[in-house]
Design a protein around this motif. Structure first.
Motif, PDB file in Angstrom:
ATOM      1  N   SER A 177      -7.059 -11.920  27.632  1.00 20.58           N
ATOM      2  CA  SER A 177      -8.401 -11.597  27.174  1.00 20.58           C
ATOM      3  C   SER A 177      -8.449 -10.168  26.635  1.00 20.58           C
ATOM      4  CB  SER A 177      -9.396 -11.749  28.325  1.00 20.58           C
ATOM      5  OG  SER A 177      -9.272 -10.683  29.244  1.00 20.58           O
ATOM      6  N   ALA A 178      -9.465  -9.919  25.835  1.00 19.96           N
ATOM      7  CA  ALA A 178      -9.646  -8.584  25.279  1.00 19.96           C
ATOM      8  C   ALA A 178      -9.858  -7.570  26.387  1.00 19.96           C
ATOM      9  CB  ALA A 178     -10.831  -8.589  24.319  1.00 19.96           C
ATOM     10  N   GLN A 179     -10.518  -7.983  27.449  1.00 18.85           N
ATOM     11  CA  GLN A 179     -10.767  -7.084  28.572  1.00 18.85           C
ATOM     12  C   GLN A 179      -9.458  -6.707  29.272  1.00 18.85           C
ATOM     13  OE1 GLN A 179     -13.258  -8.710  31.645  1.00 18.85           O
ATOM     14  NE2 GLN A 179     -13.821  -6.696  32.414  1.00 18.85           N
ATOM     15  N   GLU A 180      -8.573  -7.685  29.449  1.00 16.99           N
ATOM     16  CA  GLU A 180      -7.282  -7.387  30.077  1.00 16.99           C
ATOM     17  C   GLU A 180      -6.471  -6.419  29.218  1.00 16.99           C
ATOM     18  OE1 GLU A 180      -5.849 -11.377  30.338  1.00 16.99           O
ATOM     19  OE2 GLU A 180      -6.261 -11.495  32.485  1.00 16.99           O
ATOM     20  N   LEU A 181      -6.479  -6.637  27.909  1.00  7.85           N
ATOM     21  CA  LEU A 181      -5.731  -5.758  27.017  1.00  7.85           C
ATOM     22  C   LEU A 181      -6.324  -4.357  27.013  1.00  7.85           C
ATOM     23  CD1 LEU A 181      -3.395  -5.463  25.078  1.00  7.85           C
ATOM     24  CD2 LEU A 181      -4.883  -6.251  23.248  1.00  7.85           C
ATOM     25  N   ALA A 182      -7.649  -4.265  26.994  1.00  9.24           N
ATOM     26  CA  ALA A 182      -8.304  -2.953  27.037  1.00  9.24           C
ATOM     27  C   ALA A 182      -7.971  -2.217  28.330  1.00  9.24           C
ATOM     28  CB  ALA A 182      -9.812  -3.115  26.881  1.00  9.24           C
ATOM     29  N   THR A 183      -7.900  -2.956  29.423  1.00 14.56           N
ATOM     30  CA  THR A 183      -7.539  -2.354  30.709  1.00 14.56           C
ATOM     31  C   THR A 183      -6.114  -1.805  30.651  1.00 14.56           C
ATOM     32  OG1 THR A 183      -9.008  -3.852  31.892  1.00 14.56           O
ATOM     33  CG2 THR A 183      -7.275  -2.793  33.180  1.00 14.56           C
ATOM     34  N   GLN A 184      -5.192  -2.579  30.094  1.00 18.64           N
ATOM     35  CA  GLN A 184      -3.814  -2.123  29.992  1.00 18.64           C
ATOM     36  C   GLN A 184      -3.691  -0.891  29.088  1.00 18.64           C
ATOM     37  OE1 GLN A 184      -1.398  -3.217  31.909  1.00 18.64           O
ATOM     38  NE2 GLN A 184      -2.809  -4.689  32.808  1.00 18.64           N
ATOM     39  N   LEU A 185      -4.466  -0.859  28.006  1.00 17.55           N
ATOM     40  CA  LEU A 185      -4.441   0.310  27.123  1.00 17.55           C
ATOM     41  C   LEU A 185      -4.929   1.552  27.865  1.00 17.55           C
ATOM     42  CD1 LEU A 185      -5.761  -1.193  23.774  1.00 17.55           C
ATOM     43  CD2 LEU A 185      -3.407  -0.591  24.360  1.00 17.55           C
ATOM     44  N   GLN A 186      -5.963   1.383  28.680  1.00 19.18           N
ATOM     45  CA  GLN A 186      -6.481   2.515  29.454  1.00 19.18           C
ATOM     46  C   GLN A 186      -5.459   2.963  30.497  1.00 19.18           C
ATOM     47  OE1 GLN A 186      -9.230   4.167  28.685  1.00 19.18           O
ATOM     48  NE2 GLN A 186      -8.752   5.634  30.291  1.00 19.18           N
ATOM     49  N   LEU A 187      -4.774   2.020  31.109  1.00 21.83           N
ATOM     50  CA  LEU A 187      -3.763   2.363  32.112  1.00 21.83           C
ATOM     51  C   LEU A 187      -2.614   3.170  31.512  1.00 21.83           C
ATOM     52  CD1 LEU A 187      -3.582  -0.890  34.262  1.00 21.83           C
ATOM     53  CD2 LEU A 187      -4.479   1.355  34.943  1.00 21.83           C
ATOM     54  N   MET A 188      -2.327   2.965  30.234  1.00 22.39           N
ATOM     55  CA  MET A 188      -1.252   3.726  29.596  1.00 22.39           C
ATOM     56  C   MET A 188      -1.554   5.220  29.595  1.00 22.39           C
ATOM     57  SD  MET A 188       0.021   1.418  26.414  1.00 22.39           S
ATOM     58  CE  MET A 188       1.567   2.301  26.213  1.00 22.39           C
ATOM     59  N   ARG A 189      -2.819   5.575  29.674  1.00 18.77           N
ATOM     60  CA  ARG A 189      -3.225   6.988  29.683  1.00 18.77           C
ATOM     61  C   ARG A 189      -3.254   7.574  31.096  1.00 18.77           C
ATOM     62  NH1 ARG A 189      -7.195   4.479  26.260  1.00 18.77           N
ATOM     63  NH2 ARG A 189      -6.843   5.020  24.101  1.00 18.77           N
ATOM     64  N   SER A 190      -2.982   6.765  32.105  1.00 15.04           N
ATOM     65  CA  SER A 190      -3.149   7.189  33.496  1.00 15.04           C
ATOM     66  C   SER A 190      -2.017   8.097  33.978  1.00 15.04           C
ATOM     67  CB  SER A 190      -3.257   5.964  34.412  1.00 15.04           C
ATOM     68  OG  SER A 190      -2.013   5.303  34.462  1.00 15.04           O
ATOM     69  N   ALA A 191      -2.277   8.806  35.060  1.00 14.30           N
ATOM     70  CA  ALA A 191      -1.297   9.719  35.653  1.00 14.30           C
ATOM     71  C   ALA A 191      -0.059   8.990  36.170  1.00 14.30           C
ATOM     72  CB  ALA A 191      -1.955  10.537  36.756  1.00 14.30           C
ATOM     73  N   PRO A 192      -0.180   7.822  36.833  1.00 13.53           N
ATOM     74  CA  PRO A 192       1.033   7.142  37.283  1.00 13.53           C
ATOM     75  C   PRO A 192       1.964   6.747  36.130  1.00 13.53           C
ATOM     76  CG  PRO A 192      -0.871   6.251  38.427  1.00 13.53           C
ATOM     77  CD  PRO A 192      -1.387   7.167  37.361  1.00 13.53           C
ATOM     78  N   VAL A 193       1.409   6.290  35.034  1.00 13.03           N
ATOM     79  CA  VAL A 193       2.246   5.921  33.891  1.00 13.03           C
ATOM     80  C   VAL A 193       2.868   7.167  33.292  1.00 13.03           C
ATOM     81  CG1 VAL A 193       2.246   4.894  31.578  1.00 13.03           C
ATOM     82  CG2 VAL A 193       0.970   3.815  33.434  1.00 13.03           C
ATOM     83  N   ARG A 194       2.093   8.236  33.213  1.00 10.17           N
ATOM     84  CA  ARG A 194       2.620   9.513  32.704  1.00 10.17           C
ATOM     85  C   ARG A 194       3.781   9.979  33.585  1.00 10.17           C
ATOM     86  NH1 ARG A 194       0.362  14.391  29.793  1.00 10.17           N
ATOM     87  NH2 ARG A 194      -1.138  12.889  29.030  1.00 10.17           N
ATOM     88  N   ALA A 195       3.658   9.796  34.902  1.00 13.50           N
ATOM     89  CA  ALA A 195       4.726  10.182  35.826  1.00 13.50           C
ATOM     90  C   ALA A 195       5.977   9.344  35.585  1.00 13.50           C
ATOM     91  CB  ALA A 195       4.246  10.037  37.270  1.00 13.50           C
ATOM     92  N   GLN A 196       5.805   8.038  35.315  1.00 16.48           N
ATOM     93  CA  GLN A 196       6.959   7.185  35.011  1.00 16.48           C
ATOM     94  C   GLN A 196       7.649   7.633  33.725  1.00 16.48           C
ATOM     95  OE1 GLN A 196       5.676   3.123  34.797  1.00 16.48           O
ATOM     96  NE2 GLN A 196       5.314   2.936  37.001  1.00 16.48           N
ATOM     97  N   VAL A 197       6.855   7.977  32.721  1.00 16.03           N
ATOM     98  CA  VAL A 197       7.419   8.443  31.449  1.00 16.03           C
ATOM     99  C   VAL A 197       8.152   9.762  31.668  1.00 16.03           C
ATOM    100  CG1 VAL A 197       6.825   9.298  29.143  1.00 16.03           C
ATOM    101  CG2 VAL A 197       5.773   7.197  30.008  1.00 16.03           C
ATOM    102  N   ALA A 198       7.571  10.660  32.450  1.00 18.31           N
ATOM    103  CA  ALA A 198       8.212  11.945  32.733  1.00 18.31           C
ATOM    104  C   ALA A 198       9.547  11.735  33.436  1.00 18.31           C
ATOM    105  CB  ALA A 198       7.286  12.806  33.587  1.00 18.31           C
ATOM    106  N   GLU A 199       9.574  10.785  34.369  1.00 19.94           N
ATOM    107  CA  GLU A 199      10.821  10.481  35.086  1.00 19.94           C
ATOM    108  C   GLU A 199      11.887   9.956  34.119  1.00 19.94           C
ATOM    109  OE1 GLU A 199      12.236   7.310  38.445  1.00 19.94           O
ATOM    110  OE2 GLU A 199      10.273   8.256  38.726  1.00 19.94           O
ATOM    111  N   ARG A 200      11.479   9.069  33.205  1.00 18.89           N
ATOM    112  CA  ARG A 200      12.430   8.532  32.222  1.00 18.89           C
ATOM    113  C   ARG A 200      12.968   9.628  31.300  1.00 18.89           C
ATOM    114  NH1 ARG A 200       9.216   3.082  30.446  1.00 18.89           N
ATOM    115  NH2 ARG A 200       9.720   1.896  32.309  1.00 18.89           N
ATOM    116  N   LEU A 201      12.093  10.588  30.980  1.00 13.38           N
ATOM    117  CA  LEU A 201      12.493  11.665  30.076  1.00 13.38           C
ATOM    118  C   LEU A 201      13.195  12.809  30.815  1.00 13.38           C
ATOM    119  CD1 LEU A 201       9.310  11.890  27.816  1.00 13.38           C
ATOM    120  CD2 LEU A 201      11.477  10.775  27.292  1.00 13.38           C
ATOM    121  N   GLY A 202      13.048  12.848  32.139  1.00 13.86           N
ATOM    122  CA  GLY A 202      13.648  13.927  32.920  1.00 13.86           C
ATOM    123  C   GLY A 202      12.925  15.252  32.772  1.00 13.86           C
TER     124      GLY A 202
END
Length: 146
Positions: free
Chosen positions: A80-105
């Protein structure tokens, strides 16, 4: 009977094209100096700015997946559009940013901000990252979609 008419002896002189051209010839340097100064100021300001590089990556949001970050095969036939919008918002979250930082070192505070967006009415997500470092921008965009 003649009525005298009033005439003014102080009439404004009429100016012609020749008069205007003569004034321009006398003050040509104002016409040249203004644009030259404006050009020099614009070049100076441009040189002082930090360059910004933009990296873009795309990914497919799999239907029925619990998260864009751990897609699973199978599941529901659509998202659904709502599920996709939720996932897009989660991409901006601190936990995802932390995962990206870990991958980048790198520390999470050094991860450039992400701008995820849905492409049209599809399940394709575009991830846009801006940074003053072109390699970091590209690596971060790729890390967000991995």
């Amino acid at each position: 009977m003649n009525v005298p008419t009033a005439s003014s002896s102080h009439e404004a002189p009429t100016r012609g094209l020749a008069d205007y051209l003569a004034a321009i010839r006398r003050r040509w340097y104002f016409l040249v100096i203004g644009p030259v100064v404006a050009l020099l100021v614009a070049v100076g300001i441009t040189q002082l700015q930090t360059p910004v590089y933009v990296a873009r990556a795309e990914m497919l949001a799999r239907p029925g997946a619990g998260s864009l970050f751990s897609p699973s095969e199978g599941g529901a036939s659509g998202q659904s559009a709502q599920e996709l919008a939720t996932q897009l918002q989660l991409m901006r979250s601190a936990p995802v940013r932390a995962q990206v930082a870990e991958r980048l070192g790198i520390p999470p505070g050094q991860v450039p901000p992400v701008s995820p967006s849905q492409i049209g009415q599809t399940l394709v997500v575009a991830v846009r990252v801006e940074s003053s470092d072109p390699e970091l921008a590209a690596a971060a965009a790729n890390a967000y979609v991995e």
